[in-house]
Design a protein around this motif. Structure first.
Motif, PDB file in Angstrom:
ATOM      1  N   THR A 177       0.823  -1.212   0.000  1.00 36.25           N
ATOM      2  CA  THR A 177       0.000   0.000   0.000  1.00 36.25           C
ATOM      3  C   THR A 177       0.861   1.268   0.000  1.00 36.25           C
ATOM      4  OG1 THR A 177      -0.105  -0.003   2.410  1.00 36.25           O
ATOM      5  CG2 THR A 177      -1.895  -1.118   1.241  1.00 36.25           C
ATOM      6  N   TRP A 178       2.096   1.113   0.422  1.00 33.19           N
ATOM      7  CA  TRP A 178       2.985   2.278   0.507  1.00 33.19           C
ATOM      8  C   TRP A 178       4.015   2.252  -0.612  1.00 33.19           C
ATOM      9  CZ3 TRP A 178       2.530   5.962   4.451  1.00 33.19           C
ATOM     10  CH2 TRP A 178       1.610   5.624   5.461  1.00 33.19           C
TER      11      TRP A 178
ATOM     12  N   PHE B  82      -1.224  -5.641  -5.594  1.00 33.57           N
ATOM     13  CA  PHE B  82      -1.977  -4.519  -5.040  1.00 33.57           C
ATOM     14  C   PHE B  82      -3.426  -4.934  -4.897  1.00 33.57           C
ATOM     15  CE2 PHE B  82       1.547  -3.077  -7.605  1.00 33.57           C
ATOM     16  CZ  PHE B  82       2.255  -2.293  -6.690  1.00 33.57           C
TER      17      PHE B  82
ATOM     18  N   ARG C 278      -5.468  -3.869   3.562  1.00 33.74           N
ATOM     19  CA  ARG C 278      -4.344  -3.623   2.659  1.00 33.74           C
ATOM     20  C   ARG C 278      -4.801  -3.051   1.324  1.00 33.74           C
ATOM     21  NH1 ARG C 278      -4.311  -8.484   5.007  1.00 33.74           N
ATOM     22  NH2 ARG C 278      -2.914  -8.521   6.808  1.00 33.74           N
ATOM     23  N   ARG C 279      -5.933  -2.407   1.324  1.00 32.78           N
ATOM     24  CA  ARG C 279      -6.439  -1.845   0.070  1.00 32.78           C
ATOM     25  C   ARG C 279      -5.464  -0.791  -0.474  1.00 32.78           C
ATOM     26  NH1 ARG C 279     -11.109  -0.603  -2.888  1.00 32.78           N
ATOM     27  NH2 ARG C 279     -12.642  -1.696  -1.637  1.00 32.78           N
ATOM     28  N   ALA C 280      -5.190  -0.895  -1.759  1.00 34.82           N
ATOM     29  CA  ALA C 280      -4.244   0.038  -2.377  1.00 34.82           C
ATOM     30  C   ALA C 280      -4.993   1.174  -3.062  1.00 34.82           C
ATOM     31  CB  ALA C 280      -3.369  -0.697  -3.386  1.00 34.82           C
ATOM     32  N   ASP C 281      -4.320   2.301  -3.177  1.00 31.48           N
ATOM     33  CA  ASP C 281      -4.880   3.461  -3.855  1.00 31.48           C
ATOM     34  C   ASP C 281      -4.488   3.382  -5.338  1.00 31.48           C
ATOM     35  OD1 ASP C 281      -5.571   5.908  -4.832  1.00 31.48           O
ATOM     36  OD2 ASP C 281      -4.150   7.053  -3.592  1.00 31.48           O
TER      37      ASP C 281
ATOM     38  N   GLY D  12      -1.068  -3.607   6.593  1.00 29.00           N
ATOM     39  CA  GLY D  12      -0.917  -2.593   5.545  1.00 29.00           C
ATOM     40  C   GLY D  12       0.494  -2.042   5.423  1.00 29.00           C
TER      41      GLY D  12
END
Ligand SMILES: O=P(O)(O)OC[C@@H](O)[C@@H](O)c1c[nH]c2ccccc12
Length: 490
Positions: free
Chosen positions: A294-295, A312, A319-322, A471
């Motif tokens: 996520t980062w 992702f 752990r949802r990713a942007d 996350g």
């Protein structure tokens, strides 16, 4: 070298030729053969007449070859492969002769374990427009002689390969028609990535045919996407000729800029340089997929530390990713995968943003981690692979039903989570899952070496096992995990 089915088929055929001659006691047409017609016309979907096979048993034992051919021809098929081997495949030269007499404008391939120049001549007399030359059973010189004779007689020769060594052995000949069999005729195991792997080494001018295991549109789409001009289909169309339409559609796909499966193929299986058989697959380091990133700093670290795939999550998860973060990443060494969970029976529900990432090349593939049925994946995204959760023996059967080249297995967690639960799959289920193995579920730096030693996976997938908290990855755990995998396979 002795003892495989292929060895037995060839030995039996030799004995039969010694006993009965090259026509094997069958009568060849007196009128002489018609002029050959081109074999590799489009749509280049070659449909096969195959009564049975050593791997599949009886397919359609009583099939009348002319009636079967009629079903193919009515769907626009112009090239038919007729298996003429009697003992293991239930075929005969008469099958070929009859199909050709009924459909002189259709090109007919004699599919058999042909061994010498006389076999080529008899094939022509029977009316064959093309012959199959199997590199695994012919010395290069012999194959070249048979190839030359086929062309001299106005036929085409489909040269069949299955390994890198075989490809190198025919390179000097530069055959114009090459088939790569996804089925290993020695062990009868099937792997759709074998043709993709070999295709990358074929750099001469030729038309390429993807052989075996093609059942649905998406199999043909995979072949077309990764550089094949045609497909050879047997069992699927013996059972259901209606499938031809979808397969023709899949083959129309233009080779694009997808790299996912060709990269996986290149990084797995046989060693790139011709390898000794005992050094195959198992001695390679498994691919490492680090999931739940996520980062951006974690992504960089994982990429630089040597991960092969970065995952992702675009689903309900800590752990949802942007998607915007993923779009900003730019080029990475590793392949990037978007993990989605879609609902069965709801049609196309992959979020538009995620599809856009795939389309724009910010993602290389999708992983379907929900309860998607086998026919609900390809219509939503391509390329993709399916993740299946294993809780009991009943779940094993699921794996085989999916059509993607690989299926990732994960634990069925008591909480019902779709991955990232930290739970492990019971060892006996992993062992029974078949190979090549893509393994997820509760892996971490402490247990991954043992898992690699025990199961020899082709890919290991880790997410929660590398976290300092949900996350957020722990840099030390990322490095340790990769080092453990390397040490175990060094
Ligand atoms: O039935 P399938 O999986 O669609 O496979 C067809 C064809 O590729 C297969 O029959 C085949 C390919 N090469 C061969 C060589 C010998 C005998 C059979 C074969």
């Amino acid at each position: 070298m002795s003892g495989t089915i292929l060895d037995r088929i060839v030995a039996d055929r030799r004995a039969r030729i010694d006993r009965l001659g090259h026509a094997q006691g069958e009568t060849l047409p007196e009128a002489g053969p018609p002029v050959p017609v081109p074999f590799d016309r489009d749509p280049f979907v070659i449909c096969e007449i195959k009564r049975r096979s050593p791997s599949r048993g009886a397919i359609s034992a009583a099939a009348d070859p002319v009636l079967q051919a009629a079903k193919y021809v009515s769907r626009g098929v112009q090239s038919i492969s007729v298996l003429t081997e009697p003992e293991y495949f239930g075929g005969s030269l008469q099958d070929l002769i009859r199909v050709k007499q009924q459909y002189p404008q259709v090109a007919v391939l004699r599919k058999d374990f042909l061994l010498d120049v006389e076999d080529i001549e008899v094939s022509r007399q029977a009316g064959a427009d093309a012959v199959l030359l199997i590199a695994a059973i012919l010395a290069p010189q012999q194959l070249a002689r048979m190839h030359a004779r086929a062309l001299e007689l106005g036929m085409q020769a489909l040269v069949e390969l299955h390994s890198r060594d075989e490809l190198e052995a025919v390179r000097a000949l530069q055959p114009a028609l090459v088939g790569v069999n996804s089925r290993d005729l020695r062990s009868f195991t099937m792997d759709a990535l074998v043709p993709l792997r070999l295709r990358a080494y074929g750099d001469w001018q030729a038309r390429w045919v993807f052989e075996s295991g093609v059942f649905e549109e998406e199999h043909a789409a995979l072949a077309a996407e990764y550089g094949f001009d045609g497909v050879l289909v047997g069992e699927a169309v013996m059972h259901r000729p209606q499938r031809i339409t979808g397969i023709q559609q899949g083959l129309q796909r233009q080779p694009g800029d997808q790299v996912f499966w060709s990269r996986i193929a290149a990084d797995t299986g046989e060693m790139p340089a011709a390898a000794a058989p005992e050094r195959e697959a198992s001695s390679r380091r498994p691919l490492i997929k680090i999931c739940g990133l996520t980062w951006q700093e974690d992504v960089r670290l994982a990429d630089q530390a040597g991960a092969d795939l970065l995952g992702f999550v675009f689903a309900d998860s800590p752990r949802r990713a942007d998607p915007a973060m993923v779009a900003r990443l730019g080029a990475t060494r590793a392949l990037k995968v978007g993990v989605v969970v879609t609902s069965p029976g709801q049609g196309k529900t992959v979020p538009d943003q995620v599809l856009q990432l795939l389309q724009d090349g910010h993602l290389d593939a999708l992983q379907f981690s929900g309860d998607e049925a086998p026919d609900e994946c390809y219509p939503q995204a391509f390329p993709y692979y399916k993740a299946v959760r294993l809780g009991s023996e009943d779940d094993l059967e699921l794996i085989r039903r999916y059509r993607c080249p690989r299926v990732l297995i994960d634990a069925r967690a008591p909480g019902g989570e779709y991955g990232g639960s930290g739970h492990r799959i019971p060892a006996e289920l992993v062992a029974a899952a078949g190979r090549p193995l893509w393994l997820a579920g509760g892996l971490n730096p402490e247990n991954v070496a043992a898992a690699v030693r025990e199961f020899r996976p082709e890919l290991v997938d880790v997410s929660s096992g590398l976290e300092s908290h949900p996350g957020k990855k722990d840099p030390r755990k990322i490095r340790d995990f990769i080092q453990e995998v390397i040490n175990e396979t060094a």
